[in-house]
Design an enzyme around this catalytic site. Structure first.
Site, PDB file in Angstrom:
ATOM      1  CG  HIS A  63      55.161  56.466 -14.610  1.00 56.71           C
ATOM      2  ND1 HIS A  63      55.689  56.671 -15.865  1.00 56.71           N
ATOM      3  CD2 HIS A  63      54.974  55.132 -14.497  1.00 56.71           C
ATOM      4  CE1 HIS A  63      55.830  55.511 -16.469  1.00 56.71           C
ATOM      5  NE2 HIS A  63      55.407  54.548 -15.657  1.00 56.71           N
ATOM      6  CE  LYS A  88      51.954  53.190 -16.237  1.00 52.95           C
ATOM      7  NZ  LYS A  88      52.915  52.098 -15.921  1.00 52.95           N
ATOM      8  CG  ASP A 105      56.392  57.726 -19.910  1.00 53.47           C
ATOM      9  OD1 ASP A 105      56.419  56.801 -19.074  1.00 53.47           O
ATOM     10  OD2 ASP A 105      57.382  58.432 -20.162  1.00 53.47           O
ATOM     11  NE  ARG A 124      34.752  38.545  -4.646  1.00 52.40           N
ATOM     12  CZ  ARG A 124      34.550  37.223  -4.636  1.00 52.40           C
ATOM     13  NH1 ARG A 124      35.006  36.491  -3.623  1.00 52.40           N
ATOM     14  NH2 ARG A 124      33.874  36.649  -5.608  1.00 52.40           N
TER      15      ARG A 124
END
Length: 313
Positions: free
Chosen positions: A139, A160, A178, A244
């Site tokens: 997916h 998305k 999808d 980070r």
């Protein structure tokens, strides 16, 4: 197990069927490799890969032409006693009458291509490797961003498809939305594509289905792309520590292949399209030998070293 119909190969490779009387509907190819039966034509059949497509090039053809009639019958009979799916004659070389007769008797199709042997072999192996590769469905959304295949994953409804649509508007190309079909075509390469039924479509909640190709043109879509980078979208968690600097790569695994993966926290106001673009360009830059995080680390180390030298002086 993945299979490819012989009729599909004939259509794709534009092959001529020299034996139309043979029913090819049930013939399927299960192996991506091919075989040139030169050594078998000399009479050696140990370890004969009979389930592969058999390719007849100029060398095999001229050897067959040089055989005496009785020797031909002997070798051909042995050759056709195996469950060969089909023979392909390259360079428009025509099989002799005896070979054609035995092929029909044993229901082995004979095909013809005008291409040179090496060129045909390279193309058929490449194509079969894709079609017969191990395949899974995941997916997500697959987009080509600056030549990098970016697979965007995350929980349903996280954004998305919206990120993909913004990337398309910025000039990048959609592969699939999808459902992403992932095929392992080699030990270091994964190829992503769309199921035929959803190709070039995007679902936007509240709007419905849109046809990307119809709205933005053929330059906005592509059928397949390597998967070079995975971006996992997740809800922002203020209690979670996020990377980070990016000094160490994180990976995710599909079909045994490891792909670089970034976990991106989502909160209102973050521009996902720019984040995906930056991640793709940064990944490309790393492949070209430059790592911004390592450069920063080196600068910090040099600065600390200089400071220590000054303190010692």
């Amino acid at each position: 197990m993945a299979v490819v119909k012989l009729s599909t190969i004939i259509e794709k490779m534009k092959l001529e069927n020299l034996t139309p009387e043979i029913d090819i509907k049930g013939i399927k190819i299960t192996q991506p490799d091919i075989n040139r039966p030169a050594i078998q034509l000399t009479g050696y059949f140990e370890h004969f890969p009979e389930m592969r497509l058999q390719i007849i090039g100029f060398v095999e053809y001229t050897y067959m032409q040089s055989l005496e009639e009785e020797r031909k019958k002997e070798v051909y009979s042995k050759l056709f006693s195996y469950g060969i799916p089909a023979f392909v004659f390259c360079r428009e070389l025509q099989p002799d009458d005896l070979f054609r007769q035995m092929a029909v008797e044993n229901n082995v199709p004979l095909l013809l291509t005008k291409n040179a042997t090496s060129a045909f072999m390279a193309e058929i192996i490449r194509w079969l490797n894709v079609k017969l590769a191990p395949c899974i469905s995941v997916h997500g959304v697959l987009v080509d961003v600056y030549g990098e295949g970016v697979l965007i994953t995350g929980e349903s409804g996280i954004g998305k498809s919206e990120a993909a649509l913004e990337l398309i508007k910025r000039g990048h190309r959609l592969v699939t939305d999808d459902v992403v079909e992932i095929r392992k075509v080699s030990e270091d390469k994964l190829i992503g594509s769309a199921p035929d039924i959803t190709k070039h479509f995007i679902e936007l909640r509240g709007i419905g289905i849109i046809d990307v190709k119809a709205l933005y043109g053929v330059s906005s879509v592509m059928d397949t792309q390597n998967i070079d980078l995975v971006i996992k979208l997740e809800e922002w968690d203020k209690d979670k520590e996020y990377d980070r600097l990016g000094l160490e790569e994180e990976y995710t695994e599909y079909l045994g292949n490891k792909i670089v993966c970034h976990n991106i926290p989502i909160r209102p106001g973050r521009n996902l399209a720019i984040i995906c673009e930056s991640a793709a360009v940064n990944h490309r830059q790393k492949k070209m030998g430059y790592n911004a995080a390592q450069e920063l680390y080196a600068r910090v180390q040099n600065s600390l070293a200089k400071k220590r030298e000054e303190d010692n002086d």
